[in-house]
Design a protein around this motif. Structure first.
Motif, short mmCIF file in Angstrom:
data_model
loop_
_atom_site.label_atom_id
_atom_site.label_comp_id
_atom_site.label_asym_id
_atom_site.label_seq_id
_atom_site.Cartn_x
_atom_site.Cartn_y
_atom_site.Cartn_z
N VAL A 285 -12.10 1.24 -2.65
CA VAL A 285 -10.73 1.62 -2.29
C VAL A 285 -9.88 1.82 -3.54
CG1 VAL A 285 -8.64 0.86 -1.11
CG2 VAL A 285 -10.87 0.47 -0.06
N PHE A 286 -10.15 1.00 -4.56
CA PHE A 286 -9.35 1.07 -5.77
C PHE A 286 -10.15 1.69 -6.91
CE2 PHE A 286 -7.61 -2.37 -3.16
CZ PHE A 286 -6.35 -1.83 -2.95
N ASN A 287 -10.77 2.82 -6.59
CA ASN A 287 -11.48 3.61 -7.58
C ASN A 287 -10.47 4.21 -8.56
OD1 ASN A 287 -12.25 6.61 -8.25
ND2 ASN A 287 -14.19 5.52 -8.02
N VAL B 2 -3.99 10.09 -6.44
CA VAL B 2 -3.21 9.67 -5.27
C VAL B 2 -2.70 8.26 -5.52
CG1 VAL B 2 -3.29 9.19 -2.79
CG2 VAL B 2 -4.58 11.11 -3.72
N PRO B 3 -1.40 8.02 -5.45
CA PRO B 3 -0.87 6.69 -5.77
C PRO B 3 -1.41 5.61 -4.83
CG PRO B 3 0.82 8.03 -4.72
CD PRO B 3 -0.34 8.94 -5.01
N GLY B 4 -1.79 4.48 -5.42
CA GLY B 4 -2.34 3.40 -4.63
C GLY B 4 -1.29 2.45 -4.11
N ASP C 114 0.85 -1.19 0.00
CA ASP C 114 0.00 0.00 0.00
C ASP C 114 0.89 1.24 0.00
OD1 ASP C 114 -2.87 -0.92 0.51
OD2 ASP C 114 -1.84 -1.90 2.20
N HIS C 115 0.56 2.21 -0.84
CA HIS C 115 1.39 3.42 -0.86
C HIS C 115 1.20 4.20 0.44
CE1 HIS C 115 3.32 7.09 -2.10
NE2 HIS C 115 3.73 6.49 -3.21
N GLU D 170 5.50 4.20 -8.72
CA GLU D 170 4.24 4.64 -8.14
C GLU D 170 3.21 4.63 -9.27
OE1 GLU D 170 5.52 7.85 -4.78
OE2 GLU D 170 6.03 8.37 -6.84
N PRO D 171 2.79 3.45 -9.69
CA PRO D 171 2.08 3.32 -10.97
C PRO D 171 0.68 3.92 -10.97
CG PRO D 171 2.06 1.25 -9.78
CD PRO D 171 2.98 2.16 -9.02
N LEU D 172 0.35 4.51 -12.10
CA LEU D 172 -1.03 4.87 -12.37
C LEU D 172 -1.83 3.60 -12.58
CD1 LEU D 172 -0.41 7.85 -14.80
CD2 LEU D 172 -1.55 8.00 -12.58
N PRO D 173 -3.14 3.63 -12.36
CA PRO D 173 -3.94 2.41 -12.52
C PRO D 173 -3.98 1.99 -13.99
CG PRO D 173 -5.36 4.31 -12.21
CD PRO D 173 -3.96 4.79 -11.97
#
Length: 265
Positions: free
Chosen positions: A244-246, A253-255, A154-155, A220-223
């Motif tokens: 949570v993973f919208n 905000v990095p996930g 988790d970031h 810190e990847p984008l989705p």
């Protein structure tokens, strides 16, 4: 309470392991780096495992361990403290016809495992560890010089705040220690209190560097453009802000935090 393998966390995972795996259906055709995280190839990460010895630390339901075996790894060991998760992992490996060895971390940690792993994966597992220096030292002692560690968690930024409408409000980024949250699976009529250990990005990196590792990459990847099973199979809808993973929020905000390191000589 063991601060490397926390008893409360293990009990919680034993309780929800079946519901978790049933909900998310993580695939085994590729290595999975975390919820709503693009695959290794999409990140430009060379994660070849063919002909190499692999340890999946915190293997959960065994999907990555099976994926490595299917990709031609010489040997694969999956290690986890939850027997509930390991039971599901063994069944998955049998179904796939793969020879993966599974090891319960409560039986002496990594004692008895080989000390010559070429690749160590740890995907969304290390945030459940309080004594991070010991965990990293233990992993380093079981790796070949030049071996690769791929870690995702988790970031720290995502864990430091909450969304209020369209704004992400940070309470205190520097808060450190156990964070509890209700983890529920209404489809299975289950709810547990899950706990993870919060630390800053600085602490993740400096602890890694202090344990015979050299940092080779930070992501810190984008989705992904198309939501994965974590984005699609939340108890809420794909675009529901409570997910949570919208996807829209993960573009702000990095996930996840992904660290790639090499075992130093």
């Amino acid at each position: 309470m063991n601060e490397v393998v926390n008893d409360d966390v293990v009990t919680a995972w034993d309780t929800v392991s079946g519901a978790y795996q049933e909900r998310y259906q993580i695939p085994t055709n590729t290595i999975h780096l975390g919820p709503m995280v693009p695959g290794p190839a999409e990140l430009g990460l060379d994660l070849a495992v063919a002909g190499r010895k692999v340890l999946d630390f915190g293997c959960g339901g065994g999907q990555n361990a099976v994926a490595c075996a299917l990709a031609g790894a010489t040997s694969v060991v999956g290690a986890d403290p939850s027997e509930g998760q390991l039971d599901l992992a063994r069944a998955l490996a049998d179904e796939a016809g793969t020879a993966v060895e599974f090891h319960n971390l409560r039986d002496g940690g990594l004692d008895g495992l080989p000390d010559d792993f070429d690749v160590v994966l740890s995907v969304y597992a290390m945030q459940f560890v309080a004594d991070l220096p010991k965990a990293f030292r233990d992993l380093a002692s079981h790796m070949n010089s030049g071996g690769t560690l791929v870690l995702s968690v988790d970031h720290p930024m995502r864990l430091s705040g909450e969304w209020t409408g369209d704004e992400f409000v940070v309470d205190n980024y520097f808060t450190r220690g156990w964070q509890a949250w209700p983890y529920d699976f209404p489809e299975a009529e289950l709810q547990v209190t899950m706990r993870r250990f919060r630390r800053t990005t600085e602490e993740w990196i400096n602890t890694l560097l202090g344990a015979s590792f050299v940092l080779r990459g930070l992501y810190e990847p984008l989705p992904p453009a198309v939501p994965d099973s974590f984005g699609r199979k939340s108890k809420y809808g794909v675009d529901d802000p409570r997910n949570v993973f919208n996807q829209a929020r993960l573009e702000k905000v990095p996930g996840s935090l992904i660290l790639v390191a090499e075992r130093a000589s």
